[in-house]
Write a protein that holds these residues in place. Structure first.
Motif, PDB file in Angstrom:
ATOM      1  N   THR A   7       9.048   7.591  -7.005  1.00  0.00           N
ATOM      2  CA  THR A   7       8.163   8.381  -5.034  1.00  0.00           C
ATOM      3  C   THR A   7       7.157   7.886  -4.909  1.00  0.00           C
ATOM      4  OG1 THR A   7       6.552   9.559  -6.959  1.00  0.00           O
ATOM      5  CG2 THR A   7       8.641   9.834  -6.756  1.00  0.00           C
ATOM      6  N   PRO A   8       6.857   7.828  -3.389  1.00  0.00           N
ATOM      7  CA  PRO A   8       6.210   7.370  -2.358  1.00  0.00           C
ATOM      8  C   PRO A   8       4.784   7.123  -2.814  1.00  0.00           C
ATOM      9  CG  PRO A   8       7.310   8.226  -1.093  1.00  0.00           C
ATOM     10  CD  PRO A   8       8.172   8.888  -2.644  1.00  0.00           C
ATOM     11  N   LEU A   9       4.216   8.940  -3.577  1.00  0.00           N
ATOM     12  CA  LEU A   9       3.181   8.601  -4.199  1.00  0.00           C
ATOM     13  C   LEU A   9       2.739   8.251  -5.293  1.00  0.00           C
ATOM     14  CD1 LEU A   9       0.042  10.153  -4.569  1.00  0.00           C
ATOM     15  CD2 LEU A   9       1.637  12.049  -5.640  1.00  0.00           C
ATOM     16  N   ARG A  10       3.859   7.914  -6.364  1.00  0.00           N
ATOM     17  CA  ARG A  10       3.736   6.954  -7.528  1.00  0.00           C
ATOM     18  C   ARG A  10       3.065   5.251  -6.998  1.00  0.00           C
ATOM     19  NH1 ARG A  10       7.469   9.995 -11.812  1.00  0.00           N
ATOM     20  NH2 ARG A  10       6.016  12.029 -12.032  1.00  0.00           N
ATOM     21  N   TRP A  11       4.142   5.188  -6.288  1.00  0.00           N
ATOM     22  CA  TRP A  11       3.915   3.540  -5.514  1.00  0.00           C
ATOM     23  C   TRP A  11       2.613   3.333  -5.640  1.00  0.00           C
ATOM     24  CZ3 TRP A  11       3.012   1.306  -1.464  1.00  0.00           C
ATOM     25  CH2 TRP A  11       3.668   0.260  -1.739  1.00  0.00           C
ATOM     26  N   ALA A  12       1.810   4.103  -4.237  1.00  0.00           N
ATOM     27  CA  ALA A  12       1.183   4.201  -3.549  1.00  0.00           C
ATOM     28  C   ALA A  12       0.018   3.741  -4.690  1.00  0.00           C
ATOM     29  CB  ALA A  12       0.656   5.235  -2.916  1.00  0.00           C
ATOM     30  N   LEU A  13      -0.209   4.719  -5.829  1.00  0.00           N
ATOM     31  CA  LEU A  13      -0.831   5.013  -7.095  1.00  0.00           C
ATOM     32  C   LEU A  13      -1.180   3.053  -7.707  1.00  0.00           C
ATOM     33  CD1 LEU A  13      -1.176   7.846  -8.625  1.00  0.00           C
ATOM     34  CD2 LEU A  13      -3.028   7.426  -6.955  1.00  0.00           C
ATOM     35  N   ALA A  14       0.171   2.679  -7.633  1.00  0.00           N
ATOM     36  CA  ALA A  14       0.828   1.754  -8.528  1.00  0.00           C
ATOM     37  C   ALA A  14       0.178   0.561  -7.689  1.00  0.00           C
ATOM     38  CB  ALA A  14       2.396   1.559  -8.539  1.00  0.00           C
ATOM     39  N   ALA A  15       0.528   0.406  -5.774  1.00  0.00           N
ATOM     40  CA  ALA A  15      -0.122  -0.649  -5.551  1.00  0.00           C
ATOM     41  C   ALA A  15      -0.958  -0.557  -4.726  1.00  0.00           C
ATOM     42  CB  ALA A  15       0.597  -0.207  -3.838  1.00  0.00           C
TER      43      ALA A  15
ATOM     44  N   VAL B 295       1.470  -8.930   1.247  1.00  0.00           N
ATOM     45  CA  VAL B 295       1.138  -8.960   2.531  1.00  0.00           C
ATOM     46  C   VAL B 295      -0.967  -8.616   2.053  1.00  0.00           C
ATOM     47  CG1 VAL B 295       0.416  -9.007   4.829  1.00  0.00           C
ATOM     48  CG2 VAL B 295       2.647  -9.128   4.412  1.00  0.00           C
ATOM     49  N   ALA B 296      -0.462  -8.339   1.519  1.00  0.00           N
ATOM     50  CA  ALA B 296      -2.219  -7.749   1.419  1.00  0.00           C
ATOM     51  C   ALA B 296      -2.180  -8.437   0.157  1.00  0.00           C
ATOM     52  CB  ALA B 296      -2.182  -6.626   0.826  1.00  0.00           C
ATOM     53  N   LEU B 297      -1.766  -8.472  -1.059  1.00  0.00           N
ATOM     54  CA  LEU B 297      -2.353  -9.701  -2.161  1.00  0.00           C
ATOM     55  C   LEU B 297      -2.818 -10.818  -0.901  1.00  0.00           C
ATOM     56  CD1 LEU B 297       0.213  -8.134  -4.761  1.00  0.00           C
ATOM     57  CD2 LEU B 297      -2.455  -7.889  -5.013  1.00  0.00           C
ATOM     58  N   LEU B 298      -1.530 -11.271  -0.170  1.00  0.00           N
ATOM     59  CA  LEU B 298      -1.834 -13.128  -0.065  1.00  0.00           C
ATOM     60  C   LEU B 298      -2.980 -12.817   1.120  1.00  0.00           C
ATOM     61  CD1 LEU B 298       1.826 -14.117   1.373  1.00  0.00           C
ATOM     62  CD2 LEU B 298       0.312 -14.225  -0.989  1.00  0.00           C
ATOM     63  N   ALA B 299      -3.745 -11.741   1.648  1.00  0.00           N
ATOM     64  CA  ALA B 299      -4.812 -11.627   2.252  1.00  0.00           C
ATOM     65  C   ALA B 299      -5.760 -11.874   1.077  1.00  0.00           C
ATOM     66  CB  ALA B 299      -4.684 -10.355   3.361  1.00  0.00           C
TER      67      ALA B 299
ATOM     68  N   ALA C 268      -2.225  -2.317  -8.074  1.00  0.00           N
ATOM     69  CA  ALA C 268      -2.420  -3.863  -8.035  1.00  0.00           C
ATOM     70  C   ALA C 268      -2.978  -4.463  -7.457  1.00  0.00           C
ATOM     71  CB  ALA C 268      -0.497  -3.415  -7.260  1.00  0.00           C
ATOM     72  N   LEU C 269      -4.163  -4.290  -6.529  1.00  0.00           N
ATOM     73  CA  LEU C 269      -4.249  -4.289  -4.753  1.00  0.00           C
ATOM     74  C   LEU C 269      -6.085  -5.009  -5.611  1.00  0.00           C
ATOM     75  CD1 LEU C 269      -4.038  -3.241  -1.797  1.00  0.00           C
ATOM     76  CD2 LEU C 269      -3.420  -5.333  -1.983  1.00  0.00           C
ATOM     77  N   LEU C 270      -6.369  -3.805  -6.915  1.00  0.00           N
ATOM     78  CA  LEU C 270      -7.883  -4.359  -7.696  1.00  0.00           C
ATOM     79  C   LEU C 270      -7.743  -4.955  -8.482  1.00  0.00           C
ATOM     80  CD1 LEU C 270      -8.464  -0.294  -7.600  1.00  0.00           C
ATOM     81  CD2 LEU C 270      -9.586  -1.610  -6.307  1.00  0.00           C
ATOM     82  N   VAL C 271      -6.496  -5.298  -9.635  1.00  0.00           N
ATOM     83  CA  VAL C 271      -6.144  -6.326 -10.116  1.00  0.00           C
ATOM     84  C   VAL C 271      -6.411  -7.343  -9.697  1.00  0.00           C
ATOM     85  CG1 VAL C 271      -4.478  -6.921 -11.598  1.00  0.00           C
ATOM     86  CG2 VAL C 271      -5.260  -4.267 -11.732  1.00  0.00           C
ATOM     87  N   GLY C 272      -5.664  -7.403  -8.159  1.00  0.00           N
ATOM     88  CA  GLY C 272      -5.929  -8.609  -7.906  1.00  0.00           C
ATOM     89  C   GLY C 272      -7.241  -9.383  -7.548  1.00  0.00           C
ATOM     90  N   TYR C 273      -7.695  -8.166  -6.774  1.00  0.00           N
ATOM     91  CA  TYR C 273      -9.536  -8.449  -6.667  1.00  0.00           C
ATOM     92  C   TYR C 273     -10.280  -8.982  -8.209  1.00  0.00           C
ATOM     93  CZ  TYR C 273     -13.759  -7.185  -5.290  1.00  0.00           C
ATOM     94  OH  TYR C 273     -15.274  -7.242  -4.800  1.00  0.00           O
ATOM     95  N   ALA C 274      -9.939  -8.496  -8.677  1.00  0.00           N
ATOM     96  CA  ALA C 274     -10.819  -8.699 -10.333  1.00  0.00           C
ATOM     97  C   ALA C 274      -9.950  -9.942 -10.116  1.00  0.00           C
ATOM     98  CB  ALA C 274     -10.237  -7.347 -11.155  1.00  0.00           C
ATOM     99  N   CYS C 275      -9.307  -9.966 -10.704  1.00  0.00           N
ATOM    100  CA  CYS C 275      -8.567 -11.654 -11.266  1.00  0.00           C
ATOM    101  C   CYS C 275      -9.591 -12.658 -10.201  1.00  0.00           C
ATOM    102  CB  CYS C 275      -7.154 -11.963 -10.683  1.00  0.00           C
ATOM    103  SG  CYS C 275      -6.072 -10.974 -11.719  1.00  0.00           S
ATOM    104  N   LEU C 276      -9.075 -12.474  -8.716  1.00  0.00           N
ATOM    105  CA  LEU C 276      -9.602 -12.875  -8.011  1.00  0.00           C
ATOM    106  C   LEU C 276     -11.390 -13.442  -8.017  1.00  0.00           C
ATOM    107  CD1 LEU C 276      -7.526 -12.174  -4.225  1.00  0.00           C
ATOM    108  CD2 LEU C 276      -7.623 -14.728  -5.527  1.00  0.00           C
TER     109      LEU C 276
END
Length: 643
Positions: free
Chosen positions: A259-267, A322-326, A270-278
């Motif tokens: 569902t769009p809402l669940r995908w948005a929360l998961a995404a 694209v956002a993760l690569l950015a 994911a962006l925050l995890v990418g930020y934490a890793c970096l």
């Protein structure tokens, strides 16, 4: 009769384990340095909750793992609040095994097979034997007769601290098997949900930490994120190991959202995890994530084609990539701290090779090579054997007929290391000019440094400081006081609510005896706890500054070899190989979760090529817990369904 006798024996062993775990939890709660009453009540509530909802521990253990440690406030190094959570879960879990098998089945459950083959059982038994031997060896080598609640890295109980992650995970194996027999799908879903909850806690902590200190988008400062992994007060890679283990579960959440809402929360996660890793700026973690992505891609390629995704989902997935690569470009592609670390990669590797060679020299004879120097013995023996990499200091609370006081040491020989070890305590942040007072005894002139700083763990912000040259006096003890100089600590919304008081010896080959330490505010009220050390080192927390070499060998496999010997290294290798073999051989249609578990383990093992993992107990537990779940994963079908 033999079958009934064997069943009775297993139930008796389960009952004894349950009683032992509950007793250990009660003892830990009663001896909690800060809030024994609250700790005991929380343990009771936790036991009641897991009795009412038997599967709750599968979610809670991974969910609370990143937060269940308050070492900077308690002063506990060997023990932490996660031990209480574990003991409560083990007590109720093994108590449930005491009931006859027919009474333990859940109505309507789809049971899995849950059994282990001989080739899966052998590594478990070998790990249990070698890990137990290493802990006993480490206790004996450290002088096991003189143990205390506030033992640190040079003390006997460091053997338990370094070894308990593996032992805890192995102890849960009967409970894991039991839960897989009831319903393997539910086991995996509970654990995956717990991993997502724990990862959410970590990324929130990362955002708060970076907002308060270097700035959310300032990647130029040499500030490496630590979140709530206080084990990193002497360096190490606790957050690296955790993020390596956790990111594939976030990928699962994105992949399986419908569902769009669940995908948005998961995404967003994911962006925050990418930020934490970096923002760990860890080359080892970057390598681990890249390797894990490759394993995940290959594993998902084996899966049967899923339902055709709707157009919004395909566009959303592209935008997320694209956002993760950015993010990667923002952190690595600019003149950031990471660029400087990349440029120094060759020199850092050369230093690591020297460090590894010095560590291997601790193994002197065939017995050392076979069974190691003992769990937790690396810091003490490395610092003693390698004078070039000695410890920068130590602290000990000692008792005599006059009471208890502190002995604070500087480095043994190297002046360059003076001031890089401090004993600290968290204090309320106040925008005032602080002053300090203490009783002191020295045998020769010694410089002592005192500071109060805004800081999360390793990096100082705004500070007030003072130094004092202490001379031997006519009386054994002198009362000293000094005013701290520097700007008043900020108390705005970006600042975390505590500051850190630190006291350190600024000369090599020197020591100071201290008592009745007070940090005074403008009302002359002492804001320190246990300044007279009547409770030992309760509320005091050691901290290393920009120098972490003696505490870690920076390689998971060498760490096992040095402390557990070749026997322990082979046992762990067989266990992890068994887990990966189970995942890689799992039928795609029957175990949709296998690629994510495999990516998690491979990521962590790649991080382990340049980082120690065993000496961070919470991360070590999670690694082996997921490995044991992976071994059982072949007994479940269709795990990791839709969110």
């Amino acid at each position: 009769m033999p079958v009934e006798s064997n069943a009775f024996g297993l139930r008796l062993a389960a009952a004894l384990t349950a009683v032992g775990a509950l007793a250990a939890g009660i003892v830990l709660a009663v001896h909690h340095p800060s809030r024994p009453g609250i700790a005991l009540a929380a343990l009771a509530l936790w036991v009641a909750a897991t009795t009412r909802w038997p599967r709750l521990w599968l979610f809670v253990l991974p969910a609370v793992l990143p937060a269940a440690n308050f070492a900077p406030w308690t002063g506990w190094i060997v023990f932490d609040e996660f031990d209480l959570v574990f003991m409560g879960a083990a007590a109720t879990g093994f108590a449930a095994l005491v009931r006859p098998a027919r009474d333990r089945a859940l109505p309507g459950a789809a049971p899995g097979r849950g059994g282990l083959s001989r080739w899966q059982l052998i590594p478990l038994l070998l790990c249990a034997a070698t890990a137990s031997l290493a802990v006993v060896h480490g206790l004996a080598a450290g002088g096991g007769g003189s143990i205390g609640w506030y033992d640190e890295y040079l003390d006997p109980l460091n053997a338990l601290r370094a070894g308990k992650g593996l032992i805890y995970a192995l102890l849960l194996m009967p409970l894991i098997q039991h839960e897989f027999r009831r319903s393997g799908d539910e086991v995996v879903r509970h654990v995956a949900a717990g991993m997502l909850a724990g990862t959410t806690i970590v990324v929130i902590a990362v955002v708060v930490e970076r907002t308060a200190y270097p700035g959310l988008f300032d990647f130029s400062q040499p500030y490496r994120t630590t979140a709530l992994f206080w084990e990193m007060h002497v360096g190490g890679a606790a957050i690296d190991g955790y993020l390596a283990l956790s990111w594939p579960f976030v990928a699962w959440a994105v992949q399986r959202s419908r569902t769009p809402l669940r995908w948005a929360l998961a995404a967003a996660l994911a962006l925050l995890v990418g930020y934490a890793c970096l923002t760990t700026f860890s080359r080892g973690l970057y390598l681990g994530v890249l390797g894990g992505i490759g394993v995940l891609y290959l594993g998902l390629a084996r899966q049967p084609a899923c339902t055709k995704l709707p157009p919004w989902r395909r566009r959303a997935d592209i935008m997320l990539v694209v956002a993760l690569l950015a993010q990667v470009a923002a952190v690595i592609g600019t003149e950031s701290f990471m660029r400087a670390r990349m440029k120094d990669a060759e020199g850092d590797l050369a230093r690591r090779l020297v460090h590894w060679q010095r560590g291997i020299r601790l193994l002197h004879d065939p017995a050392d090579w076979s069974f190691g120097r003992g769990s937790g013995r690396l810091p003490a023996e490395y610092a003693e054997s390698v004078l070039e990499d000695e410890l920068p200091g130590s602290a000990q609370a000692v008792s005599n007929i006059a009471g208890t006081h502190l002995i604070l040491n500087g480095p043994g020989h190297l002046e360059a290391l003076a001031g890089r070890y401090a004993l600290t305590q968290r204090v309320p942040i106040e925008s005032i000019a602080f002053s300090a007072a203490f009783d002191v005894h020295v045998d020769k002139p010694v410089r002592l440094g005192v500071s109060v700083c805004t800081m999360h763990l390793l990096y100082e912000g705004v500070c007030q400081r003072a130094e004092m040259n202490i001379l031997p006096g006519a009386a054994p003890w002198q009362r000293m006081s000094l005013h701290l100089n520097g700007p008043r600590l900020p108390g705005d919304i970006r600042t975390l609510p505590t500051a850190v008081f630190a006291i350190t010896v600024l000369d090599a080959n020197s020591r100071v005896e201290l008592d009745n330490i007070a940090l005074l505010d403008d009302r002359l009220a002492n804001v320190l706890q246990n300044g007279d050390f009547s409770q030992g080192l309760a509320h005091w927390f050691p901290l290393a500054r920009n120098y972490f070499v003696p505490w870690h060998i920076d390689n998971f496999y060498l760490e096992l070899l040095i402390e557990h010997g070749a026997a322990g290294l082979v046992a762990v290798a067989l266990l992890l190989a068994s887990a990966l073999a189970t995942l890689l051989s799992a039928r795609p249609r029957e175990s949709a979760g296998a690629p994510y578990f495999a990516a998690s383990l491979v990521s962590a093992l790649l991080v382990g090529t340049v980082s120690s993992l065993m000496d961070t107990p919470r991360v070590a537990f999670l690694l082996f817990f997921l490995a044991l779940l992976s071994i059982q994963l072949g007994s479940t079908r269709g795990a990791f369904g839709r969110l």
